[in-house]
Design a protein around this motif. Structure first.
Motif, short mmCIF file in Angstrom:
data_model
loop_
_atom_site.label_atom_id
_atom_site.label_comp_id
_atom_site.label_asym_id
_atom_site.label_seq_id
_atom_site.Cartn_x
_atom_site.Cartn_y
_atom_site.Cartn_z
N ALA A 87 -8.72 1.40 -17.82
CA ALA A 87 -8.03 1.93 -16.64
C ALA A 87 -6.72 2.61 -17.01
N ASP A 88 -6.41 3.68 -16.29
CA ASP A 88 -5.12 4.35 -16.39
C ASP A 88 -4.16 3.56 -15.50
N LEU A 89 -3.16 2.96 -16.09
CA LEU A 89 -2.28 2.06 -15.35
C LEU A 89 -1.52 2.77 -14.24
N GLY A 90 -1.14 4.03 -14.44
CA GLY A 90 -0.44 4.78 -13.40
C GLY A 90 -1.31 5.00 -12.18
N VAL A 91 -2.57 5.30 -12.41
CA VAL A 91 -3.52 5.50 -11.31
C VAL A 91 -3.77 4.18 -10.60
N ALA A 92 -4.00 3.13 -11.37
CA ALA A 92 -4.24 1.81 -10.77
C ALA A 92 -3.04 1.36 -9.96
N GLU A 93 -1.83 1.62 -10.46
CA GLU A 93 -0.62 1.24 -9.75
C GLU A 93 -0.52 1.96 -8.41
N PHE A 94 -0.86 3.26 -8.37
CA PHE A 94 -0.83 4.00 -7.11
C PHE A 94 -1.75 3.35 -6.09
N PHE A 95 -3.00 3.09 -6.48
CA PHE A 95 -3.95 2.52 -5.53
C PHE A 95 -3.58 1.10 -5.12
N ASN A 96 -2.93 0.36 -6.00
CA ASN A 96 -2.47 -0.99 -5.64
C ASN A 96 -1.34 -0.96 -4.63
N LYS A 97 -0.61 0.15 -4.56
CA LYS A 97 0.52 0.27 -3.64
C LYS A 97 0.09 0.71 -2.23
N ILE A 98 -1.16 1.11 -2.07
CA ILE A 98 -1.62 1.50 -0.74
C ILE A 98 -1.58 0.25 0.15
N PRO A 99 -0.92 0.34 1.30
CA PRO A 99 -0.82 -0.84 2.16
C PRO A 99 -2.18 -1.39 2.56
N GLU A 100 -2.28 -2.70 2.62
CA GLU A 100 -3.54 -3.35 2.98
C GLU A 100 -4.05 -2.88 4.33
N ALA A 101 -3.14 -2.56 5.25
CA ALA A 101 -3.54 -2.07 6.57
C ALA A 101 -4.24 -0.72 6.50
N ASN A 102 -4.08 -0.01 5.37
CA ASN A 102 -4.71 1.30 5.19
C ASN A 102 -6.05 1.22 4.47
N VAL A 103 -6.54 0.03 4.26
CA VAL A 103 -7.79 -0.15 3.53
C VAL A 103 -8.85 -0.71 4.47
N SER A 104 -9.98 -0.01 4.53
CA SER A 104 -11.11 -0.46 5.34
C SER A 104 -12.40 -0.14 4.59
N ASN A 105 -13.48 -0.46 5.20
CA ASN A 105 -14.80 -0.18 4.61
C ASN A 105 -15.64 0.62 5.61
N LYS A 106 -14.97 1.30 6.52
CA LYS A 106 -15.66 1.94 7.64
C LYS A 106 -16.62 3.05 7.26
N GLU A 107 -16.43 3.68 6.10
CA GLU A 107 -17.31 4.76 5.69
C GLU A 107 -18.23 4.37 4.53
N ASN A 108 -18.32 3.10 4.21
CA ASN A 108 -19.13 2.67 3.08
C ASN A 108 -20.60 2.93 3.37
N ILE A 109 -21.25 3.68 2.50
CA ILE A 109 -22.66 4.02 2.70
C ILE A 109 -23.59 2.88 2.31
N ASN A 110 -23.04 1.80 1.77
CA ASN A 110 -23.87 0.65 1.39
C ASN A 110 -23.91 -0.42 2.46
N LYS A 111 -23.42 -0.14 3.65
CA LYS A 111 -23.41 -1.16 4.72
C LYS A 111 -24.81 -1.48 5.16
#
Length: 111
Positions: A87-111
């Motif tokens: 993993a690229d730590l800078g990329v992983a750090e960005f995605f880890n900083k996304i607020p939990e309220a901004n994370v959903s699974n509403k468009e997951n095609i595996n539902k």
């Protein structure tokens, strides 16, 4: 769209592109940047609407995650990131900083 034949990241990216997730992004200096429009986003401006994890068929340590994202400027796209030991730590750090309220699974095609 039926994705039962999707085998890898490229197959899933094609399915999401058909659903309108066509923007491509990169991370630079702690910002998500649209490759075409050059619009920059902070973590709080990004919404993860699905994520899919993959392991390499020939080498299980080849791991990646496909983020399906929307932005506060209505851009929709995907971001493929290696995770685990490569993993690229800078990329992983960005995605880890996304607020939990901004994370959903509403468009997951595996539902």
């Amino acid at each position: 769209m039926d994705n039962k034949f999707a085998k890898n990241e490229k197959d899933f990216i094609r399915v999401y592109e058909e659903k309108g997730y066509v923007s491509n992004f990169h991370i630079e200096k702690g910002k998500l940047i649209n490759n075409k429009t050059k619009i920059e986003y902070n973590p709080e401006d990004v919404y993860i609407v699905a994520e899919n994890r993959y392991e390499g068929m020939s080498n299980p340590s080849d791991m990646s995650i496909l983020y399906v994202i929307e932005t506060n400027k209505d851009e929709k796209g995907t971001f493929l990131m290696a995770y685990g030991p490569t993993a690229d730590l800078g990329v992983a750090e960005f995605f880890n900083k996304i607020p939990e309220a901004n994370v959903s699974n509403k468009e997951n095609i595996n539902k």
